[in-house]
Design a protein around this motif. Structure first.
Motif, short mmCIF file in Angstrom:
data_model
loop_
_atom_site.label_atom_id
_atom_site.label_comp_id
_atom_site.label_asym_id
_atom_site.label_seq_id
_atom_site.Cartn_x
_atom_site.Cartn_y
_atom_site.Cartn_z
N HIS A 1 3.80 -0.36 -9.26
CA HIS A 1 3.05 -1.64 -9.32
C HIS A 1 3.78 -2.64 -8.25
O HIS A 1 4.96 -2.80 -8.01
CB HIS A 1 3.18 -2.11 -10.77
CG HIS A 1 2.24 -3.18 -11.09
ND1 HIS A 1 2.70 -4.56 -10.62
CD2 HIS A 1 1.25 -3.18 -11.60
CE1 HIS A 1 1.52 -5.40 -11.10
NE2 HIS A 1 0.88 -4.79 -11.82
N THR A 2 2.80 -3.56 -7.87
CA THR A 2 3.32 -4.38 -6.56
C THR A 2 2.70 -5.82 -7.02
O THR A 2 1.73 -6.06 -7.23
CB THR A 2 2.42 -3.83 -5.28
OG1 THR A 2 1.07 -3.92 -5.28
CG2 THR A 2 3.00 -2.36 -4.79
N SER A 3 3.60 -6.67 -6.39
CA SER A 3 3.47 -7.84 -6.62
C SER A 3 4.15 -8.89 -5.56
O SER A 3 5.11 -8.39 -4.95
CB SER A 3 4.15 -8.50 -8.03
OG SER A 3 3.83 -9.77 -8.34
N LYS B 1 0.71 -1.21 -0.01
CA LYS B 1 0.03 0.11 -0.05
C LYS B 1 0.93 1.29 0.04
O LYS B 1 0.67 2.22 -0.68
CB LYS B 1 -0.96 0.04 1.07
CG LYS B 1 -1.94 -1.06 1.29
CD LYS B 1 -3.04 -0.92 2.29
CE LYS B 1 -4.10 -1.75 2.44
NZ LYS B 1 -4.95 -1.80 3.58
N LYS C 1 2.28 1.65 -3.62
CA LYS C 1 1.17 2.18 -4.54
C LYS C 1 0.63 3.67 -4.45
O LYS C 1 0.35 4.17 -5.21
CB LYS C 1 -0.11 1.16 -4.16
CG LYS C 1 -0.13 -0.18 -4.81
CD LYS C 1 -1.31 -0.82 -4.57
CE LYS C 1 -2.62 -0.39 -5.20
NZ LYS C 1 -2.39 -0.73 -6.49
N ASN D 1 -3.87 -14.71 -7.69
CA ASN D 1 -5.05 -13.79 -7.38
C ASN D 1 -6.21 -14.48 -6.42
O ASN D 1 -5.70 -14.82 -5.44
CB ASN D 1 -5.71 -13.10 -8.56
CG ASN D 1 -4.51 -12.20 -9.22
OD1 ASN D 1 -3.56 -11.86 -8.77
ND2 ASN D 1 -4.59 -12.11 -10.61
N ASP E 1 -1.08 -5.62 -6.61
CA ASP E 1 -1.62 -5.73 -7.73
C ASP E 1 -1.86 -7.20 -8.19
O ASP E 1 -2.73 -7.31 -8.88
CB ASP E 1 -1.02 -4.88 -8.58
CG ASP E 1 -1.17 -3.11 -8.23
OD1 ASP E 1 -2.04 -2.95 -7.93
OD2 ASP E 1 0.06 -2.87 -8.25
N TYR E 2 -0.84 -8.04 -7.92
CA TYR E 2 -0.80 -9.25 -8.48
C TYR E 2 -0.29 -10.28 -7.33
O TYR E 2 0.84 -9.95 -6.75
CB TYR E 2 0.03 -9.34 -9.95
CG TYR E 2 0.23 -10.81 -10.21
CD1 TYR E 2 -0.77 -11.15 -11.03
CD2 TYR E 2 1.25 -11.50 -10.29
CE1 TYR E 2 -0.49 -12.60 -11.56
CE2 TYR E 2 1.56 -12.63 -10.68
CZ TYR E 2 0.55 -13.53 -11.31
OH TYR E 2 0.85 -14.51 -11.87
N LEU F 1 -4.40 -8.96 -2.58
CA LEU F 1 -5.05 -7.87 -3.10
C LEU F 1 -5.65 -6.94 -1.98
O LEU F 1 -5.48 -5.63 -2.49
CB LEU F 1 -5.90 -8.63 -4.27
CG LEU F 1 -5.16 -8.93 -5.58
CD1 LEU F 1 -4.13 -10.00 -5.47
CD2 LEU F 1 -6.44 -9.35 -6.60
#
Length: 524
Positions: free
Chosen positions: A128-130, A120, A123, A181, A162-163, A157
């Protein structure tokens, strides 16, 4: 809401440092923010890598990472077990505040969705976060049975990723499937998955049934197991918990590392063509039990599957680093390598790894804790002092540092780097250690807390341990109130509490203040 500044450098100076420019006239800070990759090992001890003294496990890729960055010799995870450490890493909050312990199968998500997390935070700054790899922070809602055949949420998520591509719990727990996901990968709807605490919970007509290790030990064909790893037997390996169904979705133990690495390569390739920075949390299942390294790694060491799994993990680190270099992203990517807790040896499976239960015993000449006492589950240094490497070629000069640093402080430190502020109720135990992480401060934090079944507090080289009574399968004696001088006694063999009562009282008071207070940033 009050905001806490975590900056240690003026904003303009910070831009100069990050961009590496003599002038910022034509540069934008946002465009040059570093990518961030956390490579998180599982049960990897301080002494399991070459740069920290390992002679029997070759780790050339991890060593190369360390030689290109800063190797912290007093770097810590927050707890001596995995779920609490992962909780603290992602939230900047000590897990004991939420009663977080090692989770059973089918546990709900334990990280509150209204709390700030690392993804967070990133973001907020346009990243972009994974997350790819082991999760073990729970999935689903409290009081609601998780539906593994539908949308499995809340989870990563809802925490800002994001992924996500997950091993949902750990590799010794059911369900033995991947989750992308919200959905189980390759699930056949005609073979639905059920997860439960007893065999009766999962004996549902129409779903594949797996042997019960308690009554059918012959089904454990890969190797035998104990310590409760004898419920559903999947792929010839006993697990914690019961499952049925999902045969088409089962992972192959020996290729988990390959699958995670391939997912990571695809993600990095995709991010290479995007005009945005990224945060990747790569959480390996290695070297957690059941250890089942790919056959190409089996026999790579003389230490059984534990040593071989460490070689496999080193390979994975090399593949990730090579991918960053291939896509021209290595220079401005911060890579952090660490582990969720110290080493453990048998931990329930007979995988040709010698049991190490005390400092007096040897594992064929290799001790994963190095000179430090204890390991996983234990409050001694071997429980939380783990490999801790930070590499950022654009900013960091290679070095070895004795600074006292902790994973819980990554949140405030990253906030510093990306120009974000933390509210007073965000990451309450996280303090910026950016100057140490950049190699500009040789001291690090003045105070640091270590967690197991009880708590300990570090002040420089002094360590105070509160009394506790751990209940675990090695049947240890109660932990007495203790004080150690780690400079003279790094192996914590000489309790000097009686010689330094005033210091012990001071450190005990500091620990109580932290426990009762609103967080480390406020307390200290």
């Amino acid at each position: 809401m009050m905001m806490t500044k975590v900056s240690i450098l003026p904003r303009l100076a910070r831009r100069l440092f990050l961009c590496g420019l003599a002038s910022i006239a034509a540069a934008t800070f946002a465009a040059d923010r570093p990518n961030v990759v956390i490579i998180y090992g599982d049960d990897v001890g301080f002494g399991d890598i070459g740069v920290n003294g390992s002679k029997m496990i070759p780790t050339p890729n991890i060593d190369r990472l360390a030689n290109g960055g800063i190797n912290f010799t007093d770097g810590h995870c927050s707890a001596a077990t995995c779920t609490p450490s992962r909780f603290s890493l992602l939230t900047g909050i000590h897990a004991f505040r939420y009663g977080a312990r090692v989770l059973p199968p089918n546990a709900p998500l334990i990280v509150p969705t209204d709390k700030l997390t690392l993804p967070k935070l990133f973001k907020r700054a346009g990243y972009h976060t994974s997350v790819i790899g082991k999760w073990h922070l729970g999935l689903g809602e409290e009081g609601v049975k998780t539906d593994w055949n539908g949308q499995v949420k809340p989870g990563p998520l809802e925490l800002g990723f994001d992924y996500s591509f997950l091993l949902p719990s750990t590799n010794d727990r059911v369900p033995c499937v991947y989750l992308r996901n919200y959905e189980v990968v390759n699930l056949n709807p005609n073979d639905p998955i059920y997860v439960g605490n007893t065999l009766k919970d999962v004996q549902i007509p129409g779903s594949t049934q797996y042997p019960d290790g308690k009554t059918n030990r012959e089904a454990m064909t890969y190797y035998q197991s104990t310590h409760g790893h004898n419920h559903s037997v999947v792929n010839g390996i006993g697990r914690i918990g019961y499952m049925s169904g999902g045969k088409s979705a089962l992972w192959n133990e020996e290729t988990i590392a390959d699958v995670f690495v391939e997912e990571t390569k695809q993600y990095l390739a995709a991010m290479a063509v995007k005009d945005e920075p990224f945060f990747l949390y790569f959480a390996s299942q290695d070297i957690h039990v059941p250890r089942a390294p790919h056959p190409r790694f089996q026999g790579a060491t003389e230490l059984g599957f534990r040593g071989d799994a460490m070689v496999a993990f080193d390979w994975a680190v090399g593949e990730i680093m090579n991918s960053l270099e291939e896509h021209g992203m290595a220079e401005n990517t911060i890579v952090i390598f660490s582990s969720d807790n110290g080493p453990v040896y048998d931990d329930g499976y007979e995988d040709d790894t010698t049991v190490l239960c005390s400092a007096e015993e040897e594992d064929r000449g290799h001790d994963g804790s190095g000179v430090y006492r204890g390991g996983k589950y234990q409050i001694y240094e071997g429980g939380t002092r783990v490999p801790f490497i930070v590499r950022w070629p654009a900013r960091i000069k290679p070095a070895t540092s004795e600074a006292l640093v902790s994973q819980i402080d990554l949140m405030a430190s990253f906030a510093e780097i990306i120009g974000e502020d933390l509210a007073d109720d965000e990451g309450i135990d996280s303090r910026s250690t950016l100057s140490a992480f950049l190699g500009e401060d040789e001291k690090g934090q003045e105070f640091l807390v270590e967690e197991s079944f009880g708590l300990a507090i570090r002040k420089g080289n002094w360590k105070y341990i509160e009394p506790s009574n751990p209940k675990w399968w090695y049947d240890r004696d109660p932990i007495p109130e203790s004080l150690y001088n780690l400079e003279k006694d790094p192996s914590e063999q000489n309790n000097v509490l009686a010689q330094y009562p005033e210091l012990a009282a001071e450190m005990k008071a500091a620990l109580e203040k932290l426990k009762d207070g609103a967080g480390f940033r406020e307390s200290f």
